[in-house]
Design a protein around this motif. Structure first.
Motif, short mmCIF file in Angstrom:
data_model
loop_
_atom_site.label_atom_id
_atom_site.label_comp_id
_atom_site.label_asym_id
_atom_site.label_seq_id
_atom_site.Cartn_x
_atom_site.Cartn_y
_atom_site.Cartn_z
N GLY A 1 0.83 -1.20 0.00
CA GLY A 1 0.00 0.00 0.00
C GLY A 1 0.86 1.25 0.00
N GLU A 2 0.64 2.11 -0.96
CA GLU A 2 1.43 3.33 -1.08
C GLU A 2 0.51 4.54 -0.95
N LEU A 3 0.84 5.41 0.00
CA LEU A 3 0.04 6.60 0.24
C LEU A 3 0.42 7.67 -0.77
N THR A 4 -0.58 8.33 -1.33
CA THR A 4 -0.31 9.39 -2.30
C THR A 4 0.39 10.56 -1.63
N GLN A 5 1.01 11.41 -2.42
CA GLN A 5 1.74 12.54 -1.88
C GLN A 5 0.82 13.48 -1.11
N GLU A 6 -0.44 13.57 -1.53
CA GLU A 6 -1.40 14.44 -0.84
C GLU A 6 -1.99 13.78 0.39
N ARG A 7 -1.64 12.52 0.64
CA ARG A 7 -2.11 11.76 1.78
C ARG A 7 -3.62 11.61 1.80
N ASP A 8 -4.24 11.59 0.63
CA ASP A 8 -5.68 11.42 0.55
C ASP A 8 -6.08 10.17 -0.23
N GLY A 9 -5.14 9.34 -0.55
CA GLY A 9 -5.47 8.14 -1.31
C GLY A 9 -4.37 7.09 -1.19
N PHE A 10 -4.75 5.84 -1.48
CA PHE A 10 -3.82 4.72 -1.44
C PHE A 10 -3.81 4.03 -2.79
N PHE A 11 -2.65 3.59 -3.19
CA PHE A 11 -2.50 2.66 -4.30
C PHE A 11 -2.17 1.30 -3.67
N VAL A 12 -3.06 0.35 -3.83
CA VAL A 12 -2.91 -0.96 -3.19
C VAL A 12 -2.65 -2.00 -4.28
N SER A 13 -1.61 -2.78 -4.08
CA SER A 13 -1.22 -3.80 -5.06
C SER A 13 -1.11 -5.15 -4.37
N TYR A 14 -1.73 -6.16 -4.94
CA TYR A 14 -1.68 -7.53 -4.44
C TYR A 14 -0.75 -8.35 -5.34
N ASN A 15 0.30 -8.87 -4.74
CA ASN A 15 1.17 -9.79 -5.46
C ASN A 15 0.69 -11.21 -5.23
N ILE A 16 0.30 -11.89 -6.30
CA ILE A 16 -0.29 -13.22 -6.15
C ILE A 16 0.43 -14.22 -7.05
N THR A 17 0.33 -15.47 -6.65
CA THR A 17 0.80 -16.60 -7.46
C THR A 17 -0.39 -17.51 -7.68
N GLU A 18 -0.80 -17.67 -8.94
CA GLU A 18 -2.01 -18.43 -9.23
C GLU A 18 -1.79 -19.94 -9.17
N GLY A 19 -0.70 -20.41 -9.73
CA GLY A 19 -0.50 -21.85 -9.82
C GLY A 19 -1.32 -22.47 -10.94
N GLN A 20 -1.43 -23.80 -10.92
CA GLN A 20 -2.15 -24.54 -11.96
C GLN A 20 -3.56 -24.88 -11.49
N GLN A 21 -4.45 -25.04 -12.45
CA GLN A 21 -5.82 -25.43 -12.15
C GLN A 21 -5.93 -26.95 -12.07
N PHE A 22 -6.55 -27.44 -11.01
CA PHE A 22 -6.71 -28.87 -10.80
C PHE A 22 -8.18 -29.26 -10.94
N LYS A 23 -8.37 -30.52 -11.38
CA LYS A 23 -9.70 -31.10 -11.47
C LYS A 23 -9.80 -32.30 -10.54
N PHE A 24 -11.03 -32.73 -10.30
CA PHE A 24 -11.22 -33.94 -9.51
C PHE A 24 -10.74 -35.15 -10.31
#
Length: 794
Positions: free
Chosen positions: A275-298
């Motif tokens: 989460g990065e606060l804007t210079q004006e301190r009135d907003g956030f830039f939020v970034s999610y780092n994710i790893t999806e992996g492979q899709q599995f079936k039954f």
């Protein structure tokens, strides 16, 4: 503040709970520093150039000055010095430090004068009042619960600073990380002070942008719809979900994981949230780092029993999942629930089902074996509920399938916790199990925090049928703390006035049976017809589940309808007969069966809703008929769930058993059934007079096909697009006495319509704008190429 008051600024200003600028030194701090410097100089002057501990003192008397509330003996005990005691310079310094750290004095001075020890103190003032200024978002009572400084206690500067930080932290948790809290003291007589917390609340820190790194299967747009936190949009002043709150981050991470798990991505992880606060301190830039992996079936599905009295073959038939389906823990959990419910019906206690999963990396499948075993012999001793000041205990208790004395089932307790949270009566709801009076007993603790459940809404409305209007509604989701729903609605539009009362008891007689009562009165003066109507409906009902996805409603309907002449115009003969009939009322019993797989189906990207209802009138009243209506809707999301396809097929039949039906009894199709036409714009019409009125029909069928997709606009606008194709027909007037009138369209024909839709998510609800073109219609039909409606959700 008055000019005669002496204001002393103290401590650190806090911003978002973190000190961000050093305030100017305060008077009492300067005094402390000068006192410390004074005593050190005194000791150094008495013994120049020698270690402090080398000098010994013996005081025959001690003189204490400046104390008013605290006695001399108490000060000496705190200093650790007695008359006649030999002390060193180091012990004098320790005495000074002990008095200074006691939190009782603003300044302390210790000065040896021959055989007399002089102790000068200035006592800290007592707190006269604690006040808050500048706060609007959080009320005084809530802030008072956060601070530990209390009235009529000794003022502690360090505690005042801690209290300011606690207040700022509360604002930060509410999304106002730019809030500043400044503690100030106002001196009063008799060594008293008022402590004032000056608060600058600042604006909500909004989430300017939600982004994702590492997502390959699903777009940022699709994943944003999963999160509870939303980007700031056009209506940021009205919607609070775009406010950044740190505690919501963990919730959103779990929502993301649940989303991927339900689609077979068992290795999905959120590696970091930035989460990065804007210079004006009135907003956030939020970034999610994710790893999806492979899709599995039954893969292979099997069930084995380790209990000799349980036949695995009989229970294997209950398992619904099949090989090849996308893996989802929800599906496995649903199978386990079905197996354990069947065990209860079979009288098998303490049966537990454990899914053993084997991973096959080569073909990306997961083999699941359900193992039936005997669980620990543990019983529910009691269920303790705390924190519910309004909601009755029984409302919470009935969410549990288990009662005191039943075998303890951890899965059932988890499901009960989810049901309690789903009530939406509580801000927080925690359910935990602990050991009871013995190792075979378990106590279930339920700790809840109430929240408001009532709402009073004022707003405007618009529909193609009724025009513009004003709506007032009151709704209480937890009426008198009994878990009942009460709603009162008054809406006045240019062409319709409605008054409604709706009441629901979701657990009638302590069972999973919903008792409902609906009373509705409506007066319509539609511009699409030359007559007015008054309609009164009284409808009690009972609804209960009949299967995992099925629910049945039984109802009684008493309805009085009157067709009124609006103006002395030449009505068609059929409408004139309806007006002449006066008020007519019907008494009917009926049912409605609903089958819904949207939440419990095996595919989270698809769902089916089926509804069928019948009403049988003739239990008294003026009408005898059988009215049947059926509808089935299917939905599927494709292209990584960016595009939604939806299809609906519905129809109705009215069989009149005695006498003649009226236009208000028959089906009249509106834009909600087939778009591109006015309300009553298709079907039979009476053109024998000058009014040209719709007559409705006894039979109708309609099909709607539509696709919804993003338009590439910024997501915060909440705008998406769609296309649709509708086809439908309304016909049959077998039970109508035409009296020689001129009737058109009795035989019916299928109309075909195509169009474009624009969907707009607004605080008043999802609006839908339709532009349509009839590909096939009749000359007497009334087309409508543009309409605005409040979108109904599938």
């Amino acid at each position: 503040m008055k000019s005669k008051e002496w204001v002393v600024t103290m401590g650190l200003s806090t911003r978002g709970g973190v000190p961000f600028e050093q305030a100017k030194p305060t008077n009492y701090r300067n005094a402390i520093r000068s006192a410390s410097f004074s005593v050190l100089l005194s000791v150094a002057w008495l013994v120049p150039g020698a270690p402090v501990d080398a000098q010994q003192y013996q005081f025959n008397s001690v003189q204490i000055n400046g104390n008013e509330r605290i006695g001399d003996a108490a000060i000496l005990r705190q200093a650790g010095i007695s008359r006649g005691q030999r002390v060193s310079g180091g012990q004098l310094n320790d005495a000074f430090q002990s008095l200074q750290s006691s939190g009782l004095f603003e300044t302390v001075e210790i000065e040896p004068r021959g055989g007399t020890l002089v102790i000068n103190v200035v006592e800290l003032p007592t707190v006269n009042r604690v006040r808050f200024e500048g706060n609007q978002r959080i009320k005084d009572d809530a802030l008072g619960a956060l601070v530990e400084t209390t009235e009529r206690r000794v003022f502690n500067p360090a505690q005042a600073e801690a209290d300011a930080a606690a207040i700022a932290e509360a604002y930060s948790a509410d999304g106002r990380v730019a809030a500043r809290v400044q503690p100030r003291i106002i001196k009063r007589n008799q060594n008293r002070v008022d402590l004032v917390f000056e608060i600058f609340e600042g604006d909500n820190v909004e989430v300017e942008r939600l982004s994702f790194v590492g997502n390959r299967k699903y777009s940022d747009r699709r994943l944003r719809r999963v999160l509870g936190t939303k980007q700031a949009g056009l209506f940021r002043r009205l919607v609070r979900r775009d406010t950044f709150r740190e505690e919501q981050v963990d919730v959103d991470k779990q929502l993301l994981r649940d989303f991927y798990l339900s689609r077979g991505y068992v290795d999905m992880r959120t590696t970091a949230v930035n989460g990065e606060l804007t210079q004006e301190r009135d907003g956030f830039f939020v970034s999610y780092n994710i790893t999806e992996g492979q899709q599995f079936k039954f893969g292979a599905i099997d069930l084995v029993s380790e209990m000799p009295n349980v036949d695995a073959a009989a229970y294997r038939k209950i398992v619904k999942v099949r090989p090849g389906a996308i893996y989802s823990p929800t599906i496995v959990e649903a199978d386990i629930a079905r197996l354990e419910r069947q065990a209860i019906r079979d009288g098998v206690d303490f049966m537990r089902v454990e899914p053993r999963v084997t991973r096959n990396e080569r073909d990306l499948t997961l083999d699941v074996t359900y193992v039936i075993s005997r669980g620990e012999r543990v019983f529910v001793e009691r269920i303790d509920i705390e924190g519910n000041t309004t909601t009755l205990d029984r409302v919470v208790r009935r969410q549990f399938d288990s009662v005191e004395g039943d075998p303890f089932n951890p899965r059932e307790i988890r499901q009960a916790a989810e049901r309690i949270r789903a009530l939406n009566y509580f801000e927080t709801a925690e359910v935990n199990a602990r050991e009871g009076s013995s190792g075979e007993q378990v106590v279930i603790d339920v700790d809840v925090e109430e929240k408001p459940t009532g709402s009073l809404n004022f707003g405007g409305s618009f529909s193609s049928s009724d025009g513009f209007g004003v709506a007032i509604s009151f709704a209480e989701e937890n009426f008198l703390g009994r878990g009942q729903r009460l709603a009162l609605t008054v809406s006045t539009a240019s062409e319709a006035t409605r008054y409604g009362l709706n009441f629901v008891e979701p657990s009638f007689l302590g069972r999973d049976v919903a008792l409902g009562l609906n009373i509705d009165y409506a007066e319509t003066s539609s511009s699409f017809a030359s007559f007015d109507t008054n309609r009164l409906i009284f409808q009690p009902s009972l609804a209960f589940p009949v299967s995992e996805n099925g629910r049945l409603q039984l109802r009684y309907t008493a309805e009085e309808i009157e067709v009124l002449e609006r103006d002395p115009i030449e009505h068609g003969l059929t409408i004139a007969d309806d007006i002449a009939a006066g008020p007519q009322w019907s008494s009917a019993i009926g049912y409605e069966y609903t089958y819904d797989t949207r939440r419990t189906g095996l595919d989270p990207t698809a769902g089916v809703l089926f509804q069928f209802s019948q009403d049988f009138a003739g239990l008294g009243g003026d009408s005898r008929f059988i009215k049947s209506v059926g509808r089935v809707t299917g939905e599927k999301r494709i292209f990584n769930e960016e595009v939604t396809l939806r299809a609906t097929l519905e129809g109705g039949a009215l069989a009149w058993m005695e006498g003649n039906s009226r236009v208000v009894d028959r089906f009249v199709l509106g834009p909600s059934i087939i778009r591109g036409f006015e309300p009553g714009g298709i079907g039979p019409r009476d053109v024998s007079g000058t009014a040209d009125d719709p007559l409705g029909g006894n039979l109708y069928v309609a099909a709607r096909f539509e696709a919804e997709f993003p338009l590439g606009l910024p997501e915060e606008y909440g705008i998406s697009g769609g296309v649709f194709y509708d086809v439908g027909n309304l016909w049959d007037l077998d039970d109508v006495n035409f009296n020689g009138g001129d009737i058109q369209g009795e035989g019916g024909s299928f109309r075909h319509v195509i169009g474009l839709s624009l969907f707009w998510e607004t605080p008043v609800g999802p609006l839908q704008f339709n532009v349509s073109k009839a590909l096939k219609s009749e000359e007497f039909d009334k087309e409508q190429s543009f309409e605005v409606t409040l979108r109904t959700q599938f």
